[in-house]
Structure formats: structure tokens, C-alpha cells
Write a protein that holds these residues in place. Structure first.
Motif, PDB file in Angstrom:
ATOM      1  N   ASP A  61      40.126  43.574  37.034  1.00 21.06           N
ATOM      2  CA  ASP A  61      40.271  42.182  37.474  1.00 21.06           C
ATOM      3  C   ASP A  61      40.951  42.162  38.838  1.00 21.06           C
ATOM      4  O   ASP A  61      42.138  41.873  38.963  1.00 21.06           O
ATOM      5  CB  ASP A  61      41.085  41.388  36.444  1.00 21.06           C
ATOM      6  CG  ASP A  61      41.004  39.882  36.685  1.00 21.06           C
ATOM      7  OD1 ASP A  61      40.478  39.474  37.741  1.00 21.06           O
ATOM      8  OD2 ASP A  61      41.462  39.123  35.812  1.00 21.06           O
TER       9      ASP A  61
ATOM     10  N   ARG B   2      37.714  33.351  44.280  1.00 25.17           N
ATOM     11  CA  ARG B   2      38.292  32.009  44.418  1.00 25.17           C
ATOM     12  C   ARG B   2      38.904  31.529  43.105  1.00 25.17           C
ATOM     13  O   ARG B   2      39.994  30.948  43.077  1.00 25.17           O
ATOM     14  CB  ARG B   2      37.207  31.027  44.861  1.00 25.17           C
ATOM     15  CG  ARG B   2      37.675  29.570  44.996  1.00 25.17           C
ATOM     16  CD  ARG B   2      36.484  28.634  45.076  1.00 25.17           C
ATOM     17  NE  ARG B   2      35.690  28.656  43.847  1.00 25.17           N
ATOM     18  CZ  ARG B   2      34.456  28.163  43.741  1.00 25.17           C
ATOM     19  NH1 ARG B   2      33.873  27.612  44.792  1.00 25.17           N
ATOM     20  NH2 ARG B   2      33.810  28.212  42.590  1.00 25.17           N
ATOM     21  N   ASP B   3      38.205  31.778  42.000  1.00 24.26           N
ATOM     22  CA  ASP B   3      38.582  31.177  40.720  1.00 24.26           C
ATOM     23  C   ASP B   3      39.506  32.051  39.880  1.00 24.26           C
ATOM     24  O   ASP B   3      39.920  31.646  38.789  1.00 24.26           O
ATOM     25  CB  ASP B   3      37.318  30.860  39.904  1.00 24.26           C
ATOM     26  CG  ASP B   3      36.408  29.872  40.615  1.00 24.26           C
ATOM     27  OD1 ASP B   3      36.910  29.101  41.467  1.00 24.26           O
ATOM     28  OD2 ASP B   3      35.190  29.868  40.333  1.00 24.26           O
ATOM     29  N   GLY B   4      39.839  33.252  40.343  1.00 26.34           N
ATOM     30  CA  GLY B   4      40.666  34.158  39.551  1.00 26.34           C
ATOM     31  C   GLY B   4      42.054  33.606  39.269  1.00 26.34           C
ATOM     32  O   GLY B   4      42.625  32.840  40.054  1.00 26.34           O
ATOM     33  N   THR B   5      42.601  33.988  38.122  1.00 25.96           N
ATOM     34  CA  THR B   5      43.950  33.578  37.724  1.00 25.96           C
ATOM     35  C   THR B   5      44.953  34.631  38.189  1.00 25.96           C
ATOM     36  O   THR B   5      44.773  35.829  37.900  1.00 25.96           O
ATOM     37  CB  THR B   5      44.049  33.433  36.197  1.00 25.96           C
ATOM     38  OG1 THR B   5      43.100  32.450  35.771  1.00 25.96           O
ATOM     39  CG2 THR B   5      45.453  33.024  35.772  1.00 25.96           C
ATOM     40  N   PRO B   6      46.004  34.242  38.908  1.00 23.67           N
ATOM     41  CA  PRO B   6      46.962  35.233  39.419  1.00 23.67           C
ATOM     42  C   PRO B   6      47.609  36.040  38.299  1.00 23.67           C
ATOM     43  O   PRO B   6      47.926  35.516  37.232  1.00 23.67           O
ATOM     44  CB  PRO B   6      47.996  34.370  40.148  1.00 23.67           C
ATOM     45  CG  PRO B   6      47.289  33.091  40.472  1.00 23.67           C
ATOM     46  CD  PRO B   6      46.326  32.872  39.349  1.00 23.67           C
ATOM     47  N   ARG B   7      47.788  37.319  38.561  1.00 25.77           N
ATOM     48  CA  ARG B   7      48.463  38.211  37.628  1.00 25.77           C
ATOM     49  C   ARG B   7      49.963  38.198  37.921  1.00 25.77           C
ATOM     50  O   ARG B   7      50.373  38.178  39.092  1.00 25.77           O
ATOM     51  CB  ARG B   7      47.897  39.619  37.804  1.00 25.77           C
ATOM     52  CG  ARG B   7      48.498  40.695  36.929  1.00 25.77           C
ATOM     53  CD  ARG B   7      47.720  41.986  37.143  1.00 25.77           C
ATOM     54  NE  ARG B   7      48.425  43.154  36.647  1.00 25.77           N
ATOM     55  CZ  ARG B   7      47.983  44.402  36.784  1.00 25.77           C
ATOM     56  NH1 ARG B   7      46.839  44.636  37.428  1.00 25.77           N
ATOM     57  NH2 ARG B   7      48.685  45.414  36.298  1.00 25.77           N
TER      58      ARG B   7
ATOM     59  N   LYS C 130      45.686  38.100  43.778  1.00 24.61           N
ATOM     60  CA  LYS C 130      46.462  36.856  43.753  1.00 24.61           C
ATOM     61  C   LYS C 130      47.884  37.060  43.241  1.00 24.61           C
ATOM     62  O   LYS C 130      48.710  36.147  43.329  1.00 24.61           O
ATOM     63  CB  LYS C 130      45.737  35.818  42.892  1.00 24.61           C
ATOM     64  CG  LYS C 130      44.463  35.277  43.530  1.00 24.61           C
ATOM     65  CD  LYS C 130      43.892  34.109  42.755  1.00 24.61           C
ATOM     66  CE  LYS C 130      42.733  33.474  43.510  1.00 24.61           C
ATOM     67  NZ  LYS C 130      42.283  32.219  42.883  1.00 24.61           N
ATOM     68  N   GLY C 131      48.172  38.266  42.735  1.00 24.16           N
ATOM     69  CA  GLY C 131      49.512  38.550  42.240  1.00 24.16           C
ATOM     70  C   GLY C 131      50.465  39.066  43.292  1.00 24.16           C
ATOM     71  O   GLY C 131      51.644  39.274  43.002  1.00 24.16           O
TER      72      GLY C 131
ATOM     73  N   ALA D  38      40.011  34.763  48.011  1.00 27.79           N
ATOM     74  CA  ALA D  38      41.057  34.468  47.032  1.00 27.79           C
ATOM     75  C   ALA D  38      42.128  33.541  47.600  1.00 27.79           C
ATOM     76  O   ALA D  38      42.981  33.051  46.854  1.00 27.79           O
ATOM     77  CB  ALA D  38      41.696  35.766  46.540  1.00 27.79           C
TER      78      ALA D  38
ATOM     79  N   ALA E   5      42.693  38.815  40.051  1.00 28.76           N
ATOM     80  CA  ALA E   5      44.032  38.569  39.514  1.00 28.76           C
ATOM     81  C   ALA E   5      45.071  39.415  40.239  1.00 28.76           C
ATOM     82  O   ALA E   5      46.164  38.936  40.559  1.00 28.76           O
ATOM     83  CB  ALA E   5      44.050  38.878  38.019  1.00 28.76           C
TER      84      ALA E   5
ATOM     85  N   TYR F 145      34.116  34.374  42.235  1.00 26.92           N
ATOM     86  CA  TYR F 145      34.980  35.123  41.320  1.00 26.92           C
ATOM     87  C   TYR F 145      36.382  35.258  41.913  1.00 26.92           C
ATOM     88  O   TYR F 145      37.384  35.057  41.207  1.00 26.92           O
ATOM     89  CB  TYR F 145      34.367  36.509  41.058  1.00 26.92           C
ATOM     90  CG  TYR F 145      35.332  37.535  40.515  1.00 26.92           C
ATOM     91  CD1 TYR F 145      35.778  37.462  39.196  1.00 26.92           C
ATOM     92  CD2 TYR F 145      35.795  38.578  41.319  1.00 26.92           C
ATOM     93  CE1 TYR F 145      36.669  38.409  38.698  1.00 26.92           C
ATOM     94  CE2 TYR F 145      36.681  39.530  40.819  1.00 26.92           C
ATOM     95  CZ  TYR F 145      37.111  39.440  39.516  1.00 26.92           C
ATOM     96  OH  TYR F 145      37.990  40.371  39.023  1.00 26.92           O
TER      97      TYR F 145
END
Length: 375
Positions: A262, A175-180, A268-269, A292, A265, A173
Motif C-alpha cells: 500500500d 489520491r484516495d489512499g488513507t494515510p498510514r 501519505k504517512g 497523493a 498509505a 489510487y
């Protein structure tokens, strides 16, 4: 396998443990009855645990009533194993099983500090706790570090009864998260360094050390543009801590964000996650950040140093805001290359901290205990 579980303070750490561990396939043949307070716990578990795996029974109010409740359930003879979560629940559960042969495993979700046993009351408490810990069949700690801490404070416990199993997280989860797009949300330019603080606002998490480090960075202008901090913590002393940074003139550089569902996200932001903890049982946030692929600067405290060991993360002495400042300056001065270091380490972190590993080791501990009881 029919297991009676107990918890007196099923807060964030214990809830996360239940969510991650008992959702794993290795527990598909287990049936858990969990005695714990809090009406929301059953709803929380229903979101993440397969149906009919855990039944939550509301705990009776008060230690004596809680102990009697467990003793009645044990006396029914419907369970093969008792598993308590947390020191308080563990001690009362051990009292409840007095006179019964059912094996008892306690999971320690915290560590001990010297101040807990000061004075004659503290020493008396230590004697009583030591006696009950020594009676337990097995004790499980969520890091090897925490296991050493337990044995340091209670050396009378047989070493073979203590099992340190490094905890884990849903690494895929993270690893695959989309950055916010946090910088855009906060009105910051892409070149402005953004630090992330995800801990609660309490002394243990070291928020004021970060404030002091940022004050020194701003005073010396050692990073340009000056860094900002996004905080995601809650509760505790949030008003006092924000008043602390206001008194230092740093209000414009700290941004309190709403709690998020999340985490991947949010992590990663930011450019760097800062974790200046004074102690941890297990630094789960460190696992999440490394999975992440995001840079992290952490302290060398118990329970976190084990997580960050062998990773590209810089670590600093506990409680040292000056060294934290230096580490942040070094991290932000080489942002691109440091990010690449963590991205390269990411596959290692995803495998090392995957929740499947500690879940299967705990399952094997269950079967080992039952085999010993049959023998």
C-alpha cells in the motif's frame, strides 16, 4: 491486433509498465505474446491484466537462444507488430526480425551515461547499437527527457522515429489512499518531522546524499525536533548504506520499514518524500507523491526534472547534499503551508499523470505503425 513482446530483464520498472499500461481499456482488442524470463511474471500479470490479454512464454536461456526463439515466432507470421522492452531485448529483437517486414517498436526503460561507452570496447558497442537502433521502426521513451538522451548519444537515429511519451500512474489510487500512522508505528511524536525514502539502495537513488544532508541538519540543529527518516527500499547495498549512516552516528534516526503493498498509505504517512536520484528514465515515484498531495524534494536529474516541473516541489542539483539539506530545512520549517501547496496542486497532478493518457498515446502509436506498414 496481435503483438509479439519481448523483455530480457522484466524488473520493477518494466513490470510496473506492463501492469499500468496493458490493463487499460484501449488495449481490449489486443492479444499479446510476451517472451520473457521469470516464472513469477505470469502470476504477477494475472493479478492486474484482464484474462487472456497477455500470454507469457518463458524465454530460452542465452542471447543466441532468445534471438532464435523470437525469430521462430516472427517466422510463423501470426503477429502484426513486435514490441521490445529494454535496450538488450530491443537489440536482440531487431536482429531476430532481420529479413522480415514486421514493424518493430522498442520501449527504452532506461537512459545512457557516458561511462557506458568508454574505451575501445565501449566505442565498438556504440557503433553496433547505433546501427541496430537506426533500423528499428520506432523507439518509444517514457519521458521526453529520455528521448533527448537517446538522440544525444545516438544522433544518427532519425528524430521522427523517437517518440517521447511521459509515463503515468494510477493517480486515483494515490489520491484516495488513507494515510498510514507511521509515526505511531515508529514510536515518534506527531511533531517530529518524518521524511520518506522509497528508492532502492543503490548509487543511482542517492541514499547517501540524504544521509549527508541529515548529518548536517543534526550538526547545525537547523530543524527542531530533529527529523527522522523512514526507508522502504530493498536489495542493492542496503547493508553498506546502513553501515554508512551508523558510522555517522545516525542509527536512531533512520527506520527501515518492511516493503508495503500500500504505497499510497506509506507516502501519505510521511511529511516529505525525498528523491535525490542521480538519474531516472521516468520518476514514477514523483508522480505518485504529487498525486497523493504530499510534499516532495527531488533532484534536477534527467527523467525526474520533467515530472516535477511546474509543481510546488523544490529541486536541487544532482549530487549536492548541501543544497538538499537547505531544501529540507526550508520544507520542514513551513510544514503546514507547504503541505497546503501540494494539496492544491493535487488535482492537477491527478489529471496530468493519469495512466490513461500514455496508454492511449501508445495505442495510437501502434495503429500508426500498422498503417505505415500497410501503406
Amino acid at each position: 491486433m496481435r503483438i509479439l513482446m519481448s523483455a530480457l530483464q522484466p524488473g520493477g520498472g518494466i513490470r510496473t509498465f506492463f501492469r499500468y499500461i496493458y490493463s487499460q481499456p484501449c488495449f481490449s482488442e489486443c492479444s499479446f505474446t510476451l517472451v520473457a524470463p521469470g516464472r513469477s511474471l505470469a502470476d504477477f500479470l494475472a493479478e492486474f491484466i484482464p484474462d487472456n490479454r497477455i500470454t507469457v512464454v518463458p524465454a530460452r536461456h542465452g542471447n543466441l537462444a532468445f534471438t532464435r526463439q523470437l525469430r521462430e515466432l516472427i517466422a510463423d507470421g501470426d503477429f502484426q507488430l513486435v514490441h521490445s522492452h529494454g535496450f538488450s531485448a530491443g537489440l536482440l529483437t531487431e536482429l531476430a526480425r532481420t529479413g522480415y517486414r514486421i514493424p518493430h517498436l522498442m520501449t527504452a526503460h532506461d537512459v545512457f551515461l557516458p561511462a557506458q561507452f568508454s574505451g575501445w570496447k565501449g566505442r565498438a558497442k556504440h557503433v553496433a547499437m547505433s546501427l541496430l537502433f537506426r533500423r528499428m521502426t520506432m523507439i518509444h521513451t517514457v519521458t521526453e527527457d529520455a528521448g533527448r538522451n537517446l538522440l544525444e548519444f545516438f544522433p544518427a537515429i532519425e528524430r521522427r522515429r523517437v517518440h517521447g511519451i511521459l509515463h503515468g500512474v494510477d493517480t486515483e489510487y494515490f489520491r484516495d489512499g488513507t494515510p498510514r500512522a507511521l509515526k505511531a508505528e515508529l514510536g515518534l511524536g506527531e511533531q517530529t518531522p518524518l521524511l520518506g525514502f522509497f528508492g532502492r539502495f543503490m548509487g543511482q537513488k542517492g541514499f547517501r546524499l540524504l544521509v549527508d544532508a541529515l548529518e548536517e541538519i543534526h550538526r547545525t540543529r537547523s530543524v527542531v525536533p530533529l527529523p527522522h527518516v523512514a526507508t522502504f527500499g530493498w536489495g542493492g547495498f542496503i547493508r553498506e548504506d546502513y553501515e554508512y549512516l551508523r558510522n555517522k552516528g545516525l542509527t536512531d534516526y533512520f527506520h527501515q520499514c518492511e516493503q508495503t503493498d500500500d504505497m499510497a498509505a506509506a507516502i501519505k504517512g510521511v511529511d516529505v518524500v525525498v528523491m535525490p536520484s542521480r538519474w531516472e528514465a521516468c520518476g514514477l515515484l514523483g508522480m505518485e507523491v504529487l498525486a497523493a498531495g504530499v510534499p516532495i524534494v527531488g533532484s534536477q536529474c534527467i527523467g525526474l526534472r520533467e515530472v516535477l516541473e511546474g509543481s510546488p516541489a523544490q529541486t536541487v542539483p544532482v549530487g549536492d547534499s548541501r543544497e538538499l539539506m537547505k531544501a529540507l530545512v526550508a520544507e520542514l520549517s513551513e510544514r503546514e503551508s507547504r503541505r497546503s501547496d501540494f494539496v492544491r496542486f493535487q488535482p492537477v497532478a491527478v489529471e496530468k499523470f493519469h495512466i490513461k493518457r500514455p496508454a492511449e498515446r501508445l495505442w495510437r502509436l501502434y495503429t500508426q505503425m500498422l498503417a505505415g506498414e500497410r501503406a
